[in-house]
Design an enzyme around this catalytic site. Structure first.
Site, PDB file in Angstrom:
ATOM      1  N   HIS A  90      -3.886   5.828   3.276  1.00 33.32           N
ATOM      2  CA  HIS A  90      -4.580   4.610   2.865  1.00 33.32           C
ATOM      3  C   HIS A  90      -4.005   3.357   3.517  1.00 33.32           C
ATOM      4  O   HIS A  90      -4.745   2.509   4.036  1.00 33.32           O
ATOM      5  CB  HIS A  90      -4.525   4.500   1.343  1.00 33.32           C
ATOM      6  CG  HIS A  90      -5.393   3.455   0.742  1.00 33.32           C
ATOM      7  ND1 HIS A  90      -5.012   2.136   0.658  1.00 33.32           N
ATOM      8  CD2 HIS A  90      -6.616   3.523   0.164  1.00 33.32           C
ATOM      9  CE1 HIS A  90      -5.970   1.446   0.050  1.00 33.32           C
ATOM     10  NE2 HIS A  90      -6.954   2.260  -0.257  1.00 33.32           N
ATOM     11  N   SER A 142     -11.593  -1.297  -0.521  1.00 40.17           N
ATOM     12  CA  SER A 142     -10.348  -1.181   0.250  1.00 40.17           C
ATOM     13  C   SER A 142     -10.584  -1.456   1.723  1.00 40.17           C
ATOM     14  O   SER A 142      -9.682  -1.915   2.425  1.00 40.17           O
ATOM     15  CB  SER A 142      -9.756   0.224   0.114  1.00 40.17           C
ATOM     16  OG  SER A 142      -8.810   0.291  -0.905  1.00 40.17           O
ATOM     17  N   ASP A 150       0.838  -1.201   0.000  1.00 37.58           N
ATOM     18  CA  ASP A 150       0.000   0.000   0.000  1.00 37.58           C
ATOM     19  C   ASP A 150       0.872   1.250   0.000  1.00 37.58           C
ATOM     20  O   ASP A 150       1.964   1.242  -0.575  1.00 37.58           O
ATOM     21  CB  ASP A 150      -0.923  -0.046   1.226  1.00 37.58           C
ATOM     22  CG  ASP A 150      -2.306   0.517   0.946  1.00 37.58           C
ATOM     23  OD1 ASP A 150      -2.411   1.739   0.764  1.00 37.58           O
ATOM     24  OD2 ASP A 150      -3.273  -0.261   0.916  1.00 37.58           O
TER      25      ASP A 150
END
EC number: 3.4.21.-
Length: 419
Positions: A201, A357, A169
């Site tokens: 994220h 996600s 990520d």
């Protein structure tokens, strides 16, 4: 040659909006990294053949650079850049002129040549509520109140202890209080950038897997494998990072105590699907997001990799959000809308986001949780156990997907509940 737009899967929304819509995936010629390619070699080549092939590539590339045709392209190329070896899959990235690419495509050792791609991150906006996702994971799919902070989450107190979750990520803020020292800086593929998470994220995803408050597996270790920064990446970095993860798991002898989470998606891209499949054959479990296009996941990578655990998003009242992909390749559904977790900006920062996600790390956390309390010796055993625990026929508008909701199995076991 195939063009690809590939991005992380959190959706933009504004405070109070309960039905966030996805941004469109915009694939086009501008996404291609000029003169840069991913080359996949055929299986069964010996080390000597691979070594000879690389020498041949360097020779051909050098000769073509000396020709007028190569110079006329206007693109500087540097030849072979990085080599990736995942189980028995061999690939390399490189900067090549058009003539060298033509020569590569005709080489008997080469399976495929794909242009490298820029990878874009979705924008996100903070929204301050919701803690329903964890309660849902131990409620057998029973609808839960969206904004309640009183929903019970029941789990075995091993809670992922002794398991490693690798998060490919944007990096992880390993100093966030949610990780209690269990965050590890693994690999950073982004040149000239620190191994931090400036986008948020990766920290968010890791918090859903293993945060002390927001995590499914509250005692698992989370390993930061940074292949994204703020805005974009390419397969040159993604494959490097995935290759590192597979090697680290293998070299550390933790195949049955490790899981990889990929909260990323893009148009179908066979080389990376192949990499995920080879990791499976090597004994490593990968959990992936179904994607946020509101379409069949068969056209997305890595959701279309046949032996990844592909996760769609479900809402608190058992409906499919319009953004979530679906289809026969979606193995399981998990909470993916208005989910609170860790965030960038400080060691106590949080944010509420939506997208597959968020759904994928719920299942990656479930895998880590089950690995800590059961003997699951292979990815096939992991997948079978996760799917065996699911609650069927709850998701409304699941299309033609297998209709299975994630569940941690706590009500079927006499586990000691956390204090």
């Amino acid at each position: 040659m195939q063009l690809l737009n590939f991005g992380l899967l959190l959706l933009p929304f504004v405070a109070g909006d309960l039905a966030p819509q996805p941004e469109p995936l915009l694939a086009g010629p501008s996404d291609v990294v000029p003169g840069q390619y991913i080359v996949t070699l055929k299986e069964g080549l010996t080390s000597a053949q691979i070594r000879d092939h690389k020498k041949w590539v360097s020779s051909v590339h050098r000769a073509n650079l000396d020709s007028f045709a190569a110079g006329a392209s206007g693109v500087e190329t540097e030849g072979i850049m990085k080599h990736f070896h995942i189980h028995d899959l061999n690939m390399y990235s490189g900067g090549f002129d058009e003539k060298t690419v033509e020569d590569l495509s005709r080489n008997p050792y080469v399976k495929s040549v794909h242009p490298d791609q820029h990878v874009y991150l979705a924008k996100t906006v903070t929204q301050r509520q919701a803690r329903w996702g964890l309660g849902y994971m131990s409620s057998k799919g029973k609808p839960v109140p969206l904004h309640s902070t009183l929903v019970d989450y029941s789990y075995d107190d091993k809670a992922g202890e002794g398991v490693w979750a690798y998060v490919l990520d944007t990096g992880i803020n390993v100093n966030h209080v949610e990780f209690e020292g269990r965050g590890i800086l693994g690999h950073n593929a982004i040149p000239n950038k620190p191994h931090t998470d400036e986008f948020g994220h990766g920290t968010y995803v890791a918090g859903i897997i293993a945060g002390k408050t927001y995590g499914v597996a509250k005692k698992a270790n989370v390993v930061s494998a940074k292949a994204f920064d703020t805005g974009s990446s390419t397969y040159n970095y993604i494959l490097e990072t995935y290759d590192w993860i597979v090697r680290n798991i293998t070299d550390s002898n933790r195949k049955n105590k490790a899981v990889i989470n990929l909260s990323i998606s893009g148009a179908k891209y066979q080389p990376f699907d192949d990499a995920v499949e080879k990791a499976f054959k090597a004994g490593i479990t990968t959990v992936v997001a179904a994607g946020n296009d509101g379409k069949d996941a068969k056209n997305n990578t890595p959701a279309s990799s046949p032996n990844a655990i592909t996760v769609g998003a479900v809402r608190w009242e058992n409906t499919r959000p319009s953004f979530s992909n679906y289809g026969k390749l979606v193995d399981i559904w998990a909470p993916g809308e208005l989910i609170k977790s860790c965030w960038k900006g400080g060691n106590n920062a949080t944010s509420t986001q939506s997208g597959t996600s968020a759904a994928s790390p719920h299942v990656a956390g479930l895998v880590a949780y089950l690995m800590s309390i059961e003997n699951l010796p292979s990815p096939s055993a992991v997948t079978a156990r996760v799917l065996n625990l699911t609650i069927p026929n709850l998701v409304k508008d699941a299309k033609d997907s297998p209709n299975r909701v994630a569940y941690n199995g706590i009500q079927e076991r006499k586990f000691k509940l956390p204090k």
